[in-house]
Design an enzyme around this catalytic site. Structure first.
Site, PDB file in Angstrom:
ATOM      1  N   GLY A 226      39.088  88.433  49.961  1.00 39.79           N
ATOM      2  CA  GLY A 226      38.065  88.940  49.066  1.00 39.79           C
ATOM      3  C   GLY A 226      37.065  89.921  49.625  1.00 39.79           C
ATOM      4  O   GLY A 226      36.359  90.581  48.858  1.00 39.79           O
ATOM      5  N   PRO A 255      42.974  87.523  54.022  1.00 41.09           N
ATOM      6  CA  PRO A 255      42.505  88.874  53.709  1.00 41.09           C
ATOM      7  C   PRO A 255      43.641  89.809  53.322  1.00 41.09           C
ATOM      8  O   PRO A 255      44.725  89.759  53.912  1.00 41.09           O
ATOM      9  CB  PRO A 255      41.864  89.338  55.022  1.00 41.09           C
ATOM     10  CG  PRO A 255      42.620  88.596  56.082  1.00 41.09           C
ATOM     11  CD  PRO A 255      42.984  87.259  55.478  1.00 41.09           C
ATOM     12  N   ARG A 295      44.006 102.172  40.455  1.00 42.20           N
ATOM     13  CA  ARG A 295      42.699 101.519  40.552  1.00 42.20           C
ATOM     14  C   ARG A 295      41.563 102.248  39.811  1.00 42.20           C
ATOM     15  O   ARG A 295      40.739 101.590  39.173  1.00 42.20           O
ATOM     16  CB  ARG A 295      42.325 101.278  42.016  1.00 42.20           C
ATOM     17  CG  ARG A 295      43.376 100.473  42.782  1.00 42.20           C
ATOM     18  CD  ARG A 295      42.867  99.944  44.119  1.00 42.20           C
ATOM     19  NE  ARG A 295      41.840  98.945  43.934  1.00 42.20           N
ATOM     20  CZ  ARG A 295      40.567  99.140  44.113  1.00 42.20           C
ATOM     21  NH1 ARG A 295      40.127 100.304  44.531  1.00 42.20           N
ATOM     22  NH2 ARG A 295      39.712  98.175  43.871  1.00 42.20           N
ATOM     23  N   CYS A 327      50.701 111.807  31.292  1.00 41.79           N
ATOM     24  CA  CYS A 327      50.329 112.082  29.907  1.00 41.79           C
ATOM     25  C   CYS A 327      49.388 111.018  29.356  1.00 41.79           C
ATOM     26  O   CYS A 327      49.744 110.263  28.432  1.00 41.79           O
ATOM     27  CB  CYS A 327      51.587 112.179  29.052  1.00 41.79           C
ATOM     28  SG  CYS A 327      52.682 113.446  29.674  1.00 41.79           S
ATOM     29  N   GLU A 328      48.235 110.925  29.926  1.00 38.60           N
ATOM     30  CA  GLU A 328      47.190 110.005  29.488  1.00 38.60           C
ATOM     31  C   GLU A 328      45.860 110.682  29.811  1.00 38.60           C
ATOM     32  O   GLU A 328      45.666 111.134  30.952  1.00 38.60           O
ATOM     33  CB  GLU A 328      47.228 108.687  30.295  1.00 38.60           C
ATOM     34  CG  GLU A 328      48.514 107.919  30.197  1.00 38.60           C
ATOM     35  CD  GLU A 328      48.393 106.642  29.375  1.00 38.60           C
ATOM     36  OE1 GLU A 328      47.272 106.327  28.908  1.00 38.60           O
ATOM     37  OE2 GLU A 328      49.417 105.986  29.198  1.00 38.60           O
ATOM     38  N   TYR A 363      46.400  97.879  47.497  1.00 38.97           N
ATOM     39  CA  TYR A 363      46.598  97.926  46.048  1.00 38.97           C
ATOM     40  C   TYR A 363      46.784  99.364  45.547  1.00 38.97           C
ATOM     41  O   TYR A 363      46.380  99.701  44.441  1.00 38.97           O
ATOM     42  CB  TYR A 363      45.449  97.221  45.323  1.00 38.97           C
ATOM     43  CG  TYR A 363      45.212  95.820  45.858  1.00 38.97           C
ATOM     44  CD1 TYR A 363      46.137  94.817  45.635  1.00 38.97           C
ATOM     45  CD2 TYR A 363      44.089  95.520  46.629  1.00 38.97           C
ATOM     46  CE1 TYR A 363      45.953  93.539  46.151  1.00 38.97           C
ATOM     47  CE2 TYR A 363      43.889  94.238  47.147  1.00 38.97           C
ATOM     48  CZ  TYR A 363      44.833  93.264  46.907  1.00 38.97           C
ATOM     49  OH  TYR A 363      44.633  92.003  47.416  1.00 38.97           O
TER      50      TYR A 363
END
Ligand code: LLP
Length: 404
Positions: A226, A255, A295, A327-328, A363
C-alpha cells in the site's frame, strides 16, 4: 529528470525496439527492495506480482530474496517460474476457484482466506494435503487516504474477514485442527503518509491477541502493501510500531507499487499535434494511450512527463495536454505538460518528440489492454545502464491466435 543525453537507456531502447515501450530499471528495483529489507529485517517481503509481472523483473526480485504475493493460479505459476520457493509465496483473492485453491495448497504456499465462506471451502479442501498453510486476511475497517477504488481496507470493501467474524473464523480453524499460518490485512494502495498503516498495526496486534487467547497464535503477521513509495522514514516508522506492538511475531509485507513504480517508464513518441484554440489548449497525440497506461483515466492519476529528445517546434499554447490515439475522449495521459517540461522543452515537443511518462513501473504494463486493436507494447529492462528486451511487442498473429 529530463535526461536527454544520448546515453539515456530509455532513448537507446526506443531506438532499438520502437515505441510505445516500457522500460524498467532492475538495479533501482533492487534498491527499493533493499530499503524494505533494511527496515524489516527478517520479514518476508512478498512482492505483489499484479503490479508488474515482467519476467526479468520477477526473476531479479526473487533472486534478491523477495517472495511473491499472488491472487490467481496464473500468478502463482509465474512466481514459481521465476524461481520463487513456495514458502515465500502468499496467495490472496476474494474469488478463487477450487482448482486454484487446491493448486496453491498443494504447492505449499500460504493461502489467505478472505471471507468465512472462503475459509469454509479452504478448510474442506485442506484435508487432502500434508501441511496446508492457511491464513486469515482481515478487513480492519480503516479508511486509508487514497482513491476510493484503491481503499481495500474500508469497512464497505469486499476484501477480508470482518473483525467481528474473527472468533468464528478461529473456531473453524480449531474445529479442523488447523493452525493459523498468518493473520493480516491489506488496507489499500497508493497511500501516502503513515497514519493508516500505524492504525493497522494496532488493529492487527489486537486481532493477534484475540487469536492467541483462542489458542491459535499466528505464525506470522501480514501488514500487506500500500505504500506510495519505499521511503525509508515511513518504512522505519511502521517497523518501529510493529516492533513495539507485534515484536514476537514474524512479519510479512506485500509491497507492489513501492518496489517498482518509480523505476519504470512508458516511452512514447508524439505522432500529431491538435490545436484547440477555442478551448485554450493544444493536444499532443502520442503513440501510447489509455490501452497502455490506464491509471490517468481510471483513477485520475497524475504521472510526471520528461522530454527524452526534441521533436518539431510546437507553437506556444496556454496549455498542452498529452493524449493517446485511442477512440475515447477520455484518452488523456497527462494534463498541462508545462508542469513537467520547461518552456524551452515544451517549444520542441511537437511531432517526433520522444517523451517518457514516469512512475509507470507499477500497474502500467500490467493493466494494458488491446482495445482498439492495439498490440501490447514491448518491455525492456535495464541492468548496469544497459537495456535489453524482456517481453516482445504483441503482433497481429498474437491478437488473432485465439480467434476460431
Ligand atoms: N496485497 C494485496 C492483497 C493487494 O491486493 C495489493 C494490491 C497489494 C498487496 C499491493 O499493493 P501496493 O503495494 O501495490 O499498493 N491498479 C491500481 C492498484 C491496485 C492495487 C490492488 N492491490 C493502481 O493502478 O493504482
Amino acid at each position: 529528470v529530463n535526461d536527454a543525453s544520448l546515453a539515456d537507456p530509455r532513448r537507446q531502447a526506443a531506438a532499438s525496439w520502437g515505441t510505445p515501450l516500457w522500460v524498467t530499471d532492475l538495479d533501482d528495483a533492487t534498491a527499493n527492495l533493499a530499503r524494505y529489507r533494511a527496515a524489516f529485517p527478517g520479514a518476508l517481503i512478498a512482492y505483489a506480482v499484479k503490479a508488474n509481472a515482467d519476467p526479468q523483473l520477477l526473476r531479479r526480485l526473487v533472486n534478491e530474496g523477495a517472495g511473491c504475493e499472488v491472487v490467481t493460479g496464473l500468478e502463482l505459476a509465474l512466481a514459481r517460474r521465476a524461481g520463487c520457493p513456495p514458502e515465500r509465496i502468499v496467495m490472496n483473492g476474494v474469488g478463487r476457484t477450487d482448482d486454484e485453491l487446491r493448486t496453491a495448497l498443494a504447492s505449499g504456499a500460504l493461502v489467505n482466506a478472505e471471507s468465512l465462506d472462503d475459509l469454509s471451502v479452504l478448510v474442506a479442501l485442506a484435508g487432502g494435503f500434508d501441511r496446508p498453510r492457511i491464513g486469515l486476511r482481515l478487513n480492519p475497517a480503516l479508511d486509508a487516504e487514497t482513491h476510493p477504488h484503491l481503499a481495500t481496507g474500508a469497512a464497505a470493501a469486499k476484501f477480508g474477514i470482518s473483525l467481528a467474524d474473527l472468533p468464528a473464523a478461529l473456531d473453524m480453524l480449531r474445529g479442523a485442527r488447523l493452525s493459523l499460518a498468518a493473520l493480516g490485512a491489506h488496507i489499500g494502495s497508493d497511500i501516502g503518509g503513515t497514519a493508516a498503516h500505524l492504525a493497522l498495526v494496532d488493529r492487527l496486534a489486537d486481532a493477534a491477541a484475540t487469536a492467541s487467547s483462542a489458542g491459535l497464535a499466528p505464525e506470522r503477521i501480514d501488514i500487506g502493501g500500500g505504500f506510495a513509495s519505499a521511503e525509508p522514514a515511513a518504512l522505519d516508522a511502521i517497523a518501529d510500531a510493529a516492533g513495539a506492538r507485534l515484536g514476537r511475531h514474524r512479519l510479512i509485507c506485500e509491497p507492489g507499487r513501492s518496489l517498482v513504480a518509480d523505476v519504470g517508464w512508458l516511452v512514447t513518441r508524439v505522432l500529431r499535434v491538435q490545436p484547440r484554440a477555442d478551448a485554450g489548449l493544444t493536444y499532443l497525440v502520442a503513440d501510447a494511450g489509455m490501452t497502455d497506461l490506464l491509471r490517468p483515466v481510471l483513477y485520475g492519476a497524475d504521472h510526471p512527463v520528461a522530454l527524452l529528445s526534441a521533436g518539431e517546434a510546437l507553437p506556444p499554447a496556454t496549455r498542452v495536454d498529452l493524449a493517446g490515439p485511442v477512440c475515447e475522449a477520455g484518452d488523456v495521459l497527462s494534463r498541462d505538460l508545462g508542469r513537467w517540461l520547461s518552456p524551452a522543452e515544451l517549444a520542441r515537443a511537437g511531432r517526433g518528440a520522444l517523451l517518457a511518462i514516469g512512475r509507470a513501473g507499477a500497474y502500467g504494463a500490467a493493466m494494458s489492454t488491446t482495445y482498439n486493436g492495439r498490440p501490447r507494447a514491448a518491455e525492456v529492462v535495464v541492468e548496469d545502464g544497459i537495456p535489453r528486451l524482456s517481453r516482445r511487442r504483441e503482433t497481429l498473429d498474437d491478437l488473432l491466435a485465439r480467434d476460431l
